[in-house]
Design an enzyme around this catalytic site. Structure first.
Site, PDB file in Angstrom:
ATOM      1  N   VAL A 115     -52.545 -67.716   5.212  1.00  0.00           N
ATOM      2  CA  VAL A 115     -53.612 -66.993   5.649  1.00  0.00           C
ATOM      3  C   VAL A 115     -53.434 -65.849   6.605  1.00  0.00           C
ATOM      4  CG1 VAL A 115     -56.108 -67.261   6.551  1.00  0.00           C
ATOM      5  CG2 VAL A 115     -55.025 -69.312   5.026  1.00  0.00           C
ATOM      6  N   GLU A 149     -46.817 -73.095   4.908  1.00  0.00           N
ATOM      7  CA  GLU A 149     -46.233 -74.501   5.391  1.00  0.00           C
ATOM      8  C   GLU A 149     -47.300 -75.045   6.422  1.00  0.00           C
ATOM      9  OE1 GLU A 149     -42.611 -72.057   4.098  1.00  0.00           O
ATOM     10  OE2 GLU A 149     -44.617 -71.602   5.109  1.00  0.00           O
TER      11      GLU A 149
END
Length: 135
Positions: free
Chosen positions: A49, A61
């Site tokens: 994002v 992650e």
């Protein structure tokens, strides 16, 4: 390092690809998806994002570890991540540290060159043991 069968790796790659399709990457145009198997059998995933202030961009992650914690915690036992074309890629340095924290040295990490224990992906890692206080 745990032994993970090829069907499990294929499932994780499909989940990572699904997560990648939901990434928010308007600045780099480089969507990433990640997926992992948890020690209790759950699978968790995340996508990157981005943010106009690049320093606060969240890697896939980060989303994966948030999902791990949100759904009950546990230890990661197998991990993979993919790019926009579904190719397996390696985690960045910050994310290697994040994966170490939640998977440890035996976490199996699928990379373009094969499956490696986290201790090879992040040798001589800094971890919680370094912060232990003596009584």
């Amino acid at each position: 390092m745990p032994s993970i069968d090829e069907d499990t790796w294929l499932s994780l790659r499909a989940l990572a690809t699904e997560a990648m399709a939901r990434a928010y990457a308007p600045y780099s145009g480089y969507p990433v998806g990640a997926a992992a198997l948890v020690d209790d059998g759950r699978a968790v995933s995340g996508c990157n994002v981005e943010n106009a202030a690049f320093g606060v961009t969240l890697c896939a992650e980060c989303g994966l570890v948030s999902e791990l914690v949100r759904t009950g915690g546990g230890r990661l036992v197998a991990f993979t991540c993919v790019d926009r074309d579904g190719n397996v890629i390696v985690p960045c340095g910050r994310c290697r540290q994040l994966l170490w924290e939640h998977g440890g040295p035996t976490l199996a990490v699928r990379t373009p060159s094969g499956v490696h224990p986290m201790s090879d992906v992040l040798p001589e890692a800094f971890g919680p043991g370094h912060l232990a206080r003596e009584a």
